[in-house]
Design a protein around this motif. Structure first.
Motif, PDB file in Angstrom:
ATOM      1  N   ASN A  63      86.811  57.831  89.554  1.00  0.00           N
ATOM      2  CA  ASN A  63      85.696  56.926  89.303  1.00  0.00           C
ATOM      3  C   ASN A  63      84.441  57.379  90.039  1.00  0.00           C
ATOM      4  O   ASN A  63      83.346  57.439  89.457  1.00  0.00           O
ATOM      5  N   PHE A  64      84.581  57.719  91.321  1.00  0.00           N
ATOM      6  CA  PHE A  64      83.406  58.114  92.110  1.00  0.00           C
ATOM      7  C   PHE A  64      82.855  59.456  91.645  1.00  0.00           C
ATOM      8  O   PHE A  64      81.634  59.648  91.579  1.00  0.00           O
ATOM      9  N   GLN A  65      83.751  60.401  91.326  1.00  0.00           N
ATOM     10  CA  GLN A  65      83.294  61.725  90.897  1.00  0.00           C
ATOM     11  C   GLN A  65      82.509  61.649  89.594  1.00  0.00           C
ATOM     12  O   GLN A  65      81.478  62.314  89.432  1.00  0.00           O
ATOM     13  N   MET A  66      82.964  60.814  88.665  1.00  0.00           N
ATOM     14  CA  MET A  66      82.281  60.738  87.377  1.00  0.00           C
ATOM     15  C   MET A  66      80.995  59.932  87.451  1.00  0.00           C
ATOM     16  O   MET A  66      80.078  60.151  86.656  1.00  0.00           O
ATOM     17  N   ARG A  67      80.918  59.011  88.401  1.00  0.00           N
ATOM     18  CA  ARG A  67      79.656  58.286  88.584  1.00  0.00           C
ATOM     19  C   ARG A  67      78.644  59.107  89.386  1.00  0.00           C
ATOM     20  O   ARG A  67      77.447  58.845  89.307  1.00  0.00           O
ATOM     21  N   LEU A  98      91.749  45.157  92.595  1.00  0.00           N
ATOM     22  CA  LEU A  98      91.302  46.006  91.489  1.00  0.00           C
ATOM     23  C   LEU A  98      90.083  46.852  91.853  1.00  0.00           C
ATOM     24  O   LEU A  98      89.631  47.633  91.011  1.00  0.00           O
ATOM     25  N   ARG A  99      89.588  46.724  93.028  1.00  0.00           N
ATOM     26  CA  ARG A  99      88.366  47.439  93.402  1.00  0.00           C
ATOM     27  C   ARG A  99      88.696  48.866  93.825  1.00  0.00           C
ATOM     28  O   ARG A  99      89.626  49.114  94.595  1.00  0.00           O
ATOM     29  N   HIS A 100      87.919  49.824  93.313  1.00  0.00           N
ATOM     30  CA  HIS A 100      88.049  51.205  93.768  1.00  0.00           C
ATOM     31  C   HIS A 100      87.492  51.329  95.184  1.00  0.00           C
ATOM     32  O   HIS A 100      86.621  50.553  95.593  1.00  0.00           O
ATOM     33  N   PHE A 101      87.978  52.303  95.909  1.00  0.00           N
ATOM     34  CA  PHE A 101      87.300  52.665  97.143  1.00  0.00           C
ATOM     35  C   PHE A 101      85.880  53.138  96.802  1.00  0.00           C
ATOM     36  O   PHE A 101      85.664  53.863  95.830  1.00  0.00           O
ATOM     37  N   ASN A 102      84.915  52.690  97.593  1.00  0.00           N
ATOM     38  CA  ASN A 102      83.506  53.082  97.424  1.00  0.00           C
ATOM     39  C   ASN A 102      82.889  52.554  96.126  1.00  0.00           C
ATOM     40  O   ASN A 102      81.872  53.085  95.676  1.00  0.00           O
ATOM     41  N   GLU A 103      83.479  51.528  95.547  1.00  0.00           N
ATOM     42  CA  GLU A 103      82.886  50.940  94.338  1.00  0.00           C
ATOM     43  C   GLU A 103      81.923  49.831  94.743  1.00  0.00           C
ATOM     44  O   GLU A 103      82.281  48.931  95.515  1.00  0.00           O
ATOM     45  N   ASP A 134      80.762  55.134  81.459  1.00  0.00           N
ATOM     46  CA  ASP A 134      81.801  54.134  81.676  1.00  0.00           C
ATOM     47  C   ASP A 134      82.966  54.336  80.715  1.00  0.00           C
ATOM     48  O   ASP A 134      84.127  54.160  81.087  1.00  0.00           O
ATOM     49  N   ARG A 135      82.674  54.702  79.482  1.00  0.00           N
ATOM     50  CA  ARG A 135      83.746  54.951  78.525  1.00  0.00           C
ATOM     51  C   ARG A 135      84.573  56.154  78.944  1.00  0.00           C
ATOM     52  O   ARG A 135      85.808  56.151  78.848  1.00  0.00           O
ATOM     53  N   ASP A 136      83.916  57.187  79.416  1.00  0.00           N
ATOM     54  CA  ASP A 136      84.648  58.369  79.881  1.00  0.00           C
ATOM     55  C   ASP A 136      85.508  58.041  81.092  1.00  0.00           C
ATOM     56  O   ASP A 136      86.618  58.556  81.238  1.00  0.00           O
ATOM     57  N   ILE A 137      85.004  57.186  81.981  1.00  0.00           N
ATOM     58  CA  ILE A 137      85.792  56.787  83.149  1.00  0.00           C
ATOM     59  C   ILE A 137      87.037  56.036  82.707  1.00  0.00           C
ATOM     60  O   ILE A 137      88.141  56.268  83.225  1.00  0.00           O
ATOM     61  N   SER A 168      74.791  62.793 101.434  1.00  0.00           N
ATOM     62  CA  SER A 168      75.449  62.868 100.137  1.00  0.00           C
ATOM     63  C   SER A 168      75.591  61.472  99.548  1.00  0.00           C
ATOM     64  O   SER A 168      75.342  60.459 100.218  1.00  0.00           O
ATOM     65  N   GLU A 169      75.996  61.423  98.277  1.00  0.00           N
ATOM     66  CA  GLU A 169      76.226  60.129  97.633  1.00  0.00           C
ATOM     67  C   GLU A 169      77.296  59.337  98.372  1.00  0.00           C
ATOM     68  O   GLU A 169      77.215  58.110  98.468  1.00  0.00           O
ATOM     69  N   LEU A 170      78.305  60.053  98.888  1.00  0.00           N
ATOM     70  CA  LEU A 170      79.382  59.376  99.608  1.00  0.00           C
ATOM     71  C   LEU A 170      78.887  58.799 100.929  1.00  0.00           C
ATOM     72  O   LEU A 170      79.320  57.714 101.336  1.00  0.00           O
ATOM     73  N   ASP A 171      77.982  59.491 101.609  1.00  0.00           N
ATOM     74  CA  ASP A 171      77.435  58.984 102.871  1.00  0.00           C
ATOM     75  C   ASP A 171      76.699  57.660 102.649  1.00  0.00           C
ATOM     76  O   ASP A 171      76.848  56.709 103.430  1.00  0.00           O
ATOM     77  N   ILE A 172      75.912  57.604 101.598  1.00  0.00           N
ATOM     78  CA  ILE A 172      75.158  56.382 101.299  1.00  0.00           C
ATOM     79  C   ILE A 172      76.103  55.237 100.972  1.00  0.00           C
ATOM     80  O   ILE A 172      75.936  54.107 101.440  1.00  0.00           O
ATOM     81  N   THR A 173      77.129  55.525 100.172  1.00  0.00           N
ATOM     82  CA  THR A 173      78.082  54.485  99.788  1.00  0.00           C
ATOM     83  C   THR A 173      78.881  54.009 100.988  1.00  0.00           C
ATOM     84  O   THR A 173      79.206  52.820 101.093  1.00  0.00           O
ATOM     85  N   HIS A 174      79.215  54.917 101.904  1.00  0.00           N
ATOM     86  CA  HIS A 174      79.944  54.527 103.116  1.00  0.00           C
ATOM     87  C   HIS A 174      79.174  53.476 103.905  1.00  0.00           C
ATOM     88  O   HIS A 174      79.766  52.517 104.424  1.00  0.00           O
TER      89      HIS A 174
END
Length: 683
Positions: free
Chosen positions: A494-498, A275-280, A596-599, A139-145
């Motif tokens: 942030n992660f869900q919308m990206r 200021l960093r999101h998790f998984n950003e 990005d605007r929606d986020i 998944s996208e989360l696995d790659i980001t991890h």
């Protein structure tokens, strides 16, 4: 990247060789004219640079013991750097081969391809070739991890205040210290150094997951911190001298040419973790902080001392007057430049004038600290609650300056870091050994096919959600697991919308649906009396928290949208948040993607819900005039409707012209490719 590594090695060699040359191979009495060159009498010959340089044999024979030690240590450091760079280059070659052979992405394409496209190709390759044998699909989360594994640990530790970065000093008060040297030591102690808790890049040692060994591991970890601090004390003089040399060679010419650059601000190293999101990922964080730079600079410029500005204005006047006279005399007769110290005086006066100008505020600036703070929050997404209602106070300004510091402060902190870091490791980090061990045990989970990751990075709302940010969790049971300042909830959005195709666990999905319903219910208040707002809301909330335009679960609302009446979300964001007086969305918003605007809008809406939940906003949310998130909407309805009508007429005219042109070229409307989400603004 390889070229950058090569120049790093050359730069290191240059600093070492050039410093040794300046110390041992230059005859300064001859250079300054106090002594005549060999074989000449004083004043009989003009001194040249070769006259002041000693022969190589004399230069080498004059090496003292400290210089020899300096050269030996420098040679060892250069060799270690060389080994490290060779290892990095080998990794880079492997990555390039993977991109070229597996993902079919050439080096030239890599310059402009999006991360989402790379991510999609990785997941497709996994399905076809099973490069990860432990699970069928990544998944996208696995790659980001895999990319942000250690970064997520650091972000979580700073969010939970596990890592000491704020210190109370006598007669000074609280000060924040977080430098590159301190961060390097933290990463070495926690992640990759000898004896670190991690067995490799993806697994924590099993003993760290057992509660019955916490005391033993704490003592071992404390001893490790002690030895690292001791090594820092031993190397402190060498590192400090290196910092001075590197800073002098890097910044001396810049300061002489542009002394005002020391008064420019930058995002601190601490802010890049707070200021960093998790998984950003890095590129998303850089873009977000880059867009927040201008509103942050505007906010900090609001606060200035009238007395200091008056003093600076007069000092600039006196120094400028003397500089003007010297320049005028130089233009009249350049012989003035040969007089001793005239050039030095002109340089110093120029630096004084430029430095004083940075302290004089612009009289045309409009001072609205609360609206400036909202503009900042729109981009950085994180902010303590007390900042929102006290943005006009000097205390909040000082706290924000820890995130947005002067470059001069940054340079001084990095310069003094070798002297301060050992004491922080000994007296601040070492006493927290048991806390760090407990954190690693309690907040490490094993993910199949990924390895051990920080549990906060899994974005499990049930475990780490904060009830103050509308998550249904047990406050008492979950008190120690809650991320501060809405870190978990905002990171999830942030992660869900990206990654709109990512599927979270059922509890997290339920939370997202709850936010979606909350947002839609808020739009109903004004939608019955304002048809324009109804159209805007139906578009905006159809794109929030997972869905692309027109794919909302609220089909009835989607049907209200007509292609010729859709309005870009950002077109009304600055009014709905009450921005005015120059503190609107960043000026480069046209270069910001729709996603990005929606986020940003989603983050602001979530903050608004949180503020009302903790009674930071007025208690009557049913009144549009008292709702900070939408208080300007009813005022702007008529003007926005007029702008929309004009835009529709312009679009209709453009569409007719395009249709005529397409018919002339033999192209049918059905043959055109549809526009992708986030590629062009929706109007």
């Amino acid at each position: 990247m390889i070229l950058n590594y090569v120049f790093e090695l050359l730069q290191f060699l240059f600093i070492v060789i050039f410093t040794t040359f300046l110390v041992s191979c230059v005859d300064y009495p001859i250079l300054f004219g106090d002594k005549a060159p060999p074989g000449q009498t004083t004043g009989s010959h003009k001194v040249t640079i070769p006259d002041a340089i000693k022969p190589i044999s004399q230069c080498v024979s004059g090496f003292s013991t400290p210089i020899v030690c300096f050269l030996v240590i420098a040679l060892i450091s250069w060799a270690l750097r060389m080994v490290n760079i060779v290892w990095k280059v080998s990794q880079y070659i492997e990555i390039r081969s993977f991109y070229r052979d597996a993902l079919k992405i050439s080096t030239n394409e890599l310059q402009n391809i999006t991360w989402q496209e790379i991510q999609n190709r990785m997941m497709t390759y996994q399905l076809e070739h099973q490069m990860c044998i432990h699970k069928e699909q990544l998944s996208e989360l696995d790659i980001t991890h895999r990319i942000s594994r250690f970064t997520n640990y650091l972000v979580a530790m700073i969010n939970k205040e596990i890592i000491p970065v704020k210190f109370k000093l006598p007669f000074i008060g609280q000060r924040l210290f977080f430098t590159k040297g301190y961060l390097y030591n933290l990463e070495a102690i926690l992640f990759w150094g000898f004896g670190s808790p991690f067995e490799n890049d993806w697994h924590l040692y099993p003993d760290y997951k057992r509660s019955n060994k916490r005391q033993e591991l704490s003592q071992r970890f404390s001893s490790r911190i002690f030895y690292v601090a001791l090594l820092n004390v031993i190397l402190c003089p060498i590192i400090f001298v290196w910092q001075i040399l590197f800073s002098f060679f890097s910044y001396a010419e810049i300061i002489r040419r542009e002394p005002g650059r020391l008064g420019i601000r930058r995002w601190s190293l601490y802010s890049r973790h707070y200021l960093r999101h998790f998984n950003e990922l890095d590129h998303d964080l850089n873009l977000r902080l880059g867009r927040a730079y201008k509103p942050a600079a505007k906010y900090m410029n609001i606060f200035y001392s009238h007395v200091l500005a008056l003093i600076a204005k007069n000092i600039a006047f006196f120094a400028g007057a003397m500089l003007a006279v010297l320049l005028a005399l130089t233009i009249y007769d350049e012989f003035l430049l040969t007089i001793e110290h005239v050039l030095t005086a002109m340089t110093v006066l120029g630096v004084i004038v430029t430095s004083c100008r940075t302290l004089i505020p612009n009289e045309q600036d409009v001072h609205c600290p609360h609206k400036a703070m909202k503009s900042i929050l729109c981009q950085i997404h994180y902010m303590p609650d007390e900042w929102k209602n006290q943005a006009h106070t000097a205390m909040i300004r000082d706290e924000f300056s820890t995130l947005f510091q002067y470059k001069l402060s940054f340079y001084l902190e990095e310069l003094l870091s070798p002297l301060i870091t050992p004491f922080i490791l000994l007296y601040a980090l070492r006493p927290k050994s048991l806390t760090i061990i407990d954190f690693l045990r309690q907040f490490t989970i094993e993910v199949e096919g990924v390895g051990d990751v920080c549990s906060f990075a899994e974005m499990d709302i049930k475990r780490h959600g904060d009830p103050k940010w509308l998550s249904n969790t047990d406050t008492e049971r979950n008190k120690l697991s809650v991320a501060r300042d809405g870190k978990m909830e905002l990171s999830l959005i942030n992660f869900q919308m990206r990654n709109p195709e990512w599927k979270p666990n059922p509890e997290t999905s339920q939370y997202i649906n709850k936010l979606k319903e909350h947002a839609i219910s808020e739009s109903i208040t004004l939608s019955s009396s304002n048809q324009l707002f109804s159209n805007i809301s139906s578009l905006h909330f159809s794109t929030l928290f997972n869905n692309r335009p027109g794919t909302s679960d609220n089909a009835a609302a989607d049907e209200q949208l007509r292609p010729d009446t859709r309005i870009t979300n950002s077109a009304f964001l600055q009014h709905s948040l009450g921005f005015m007086d120059g503190y609107s969305l960043p000026a480069e918003a046209n270069n910001t993607s729709l996603r990005d605007r929606d986020i940003n809008m989603s983050a602001m809406m979530l903050h608004e819900m949180h503020d009302r939940h903790v009674n930071l906003s007025p208690p009557d949310p049913s009144s549009p005039r008292e709702r900070p998130y939408m208080r300007q909407m009813h005022v702007m309805s008529r003007s926005a409707m007029k702008e929309t009508s004009q835009e529709e007429e312009r679009q209709e005219s453009t569409l007719n012209q395009n249709n005529i042109s397409d018919q002339d070229n033999g192209i049918s409307a059905d043959a055109k490719s549809p526009q992708g989400y986030g590629t062009t603004p929706i109007v």
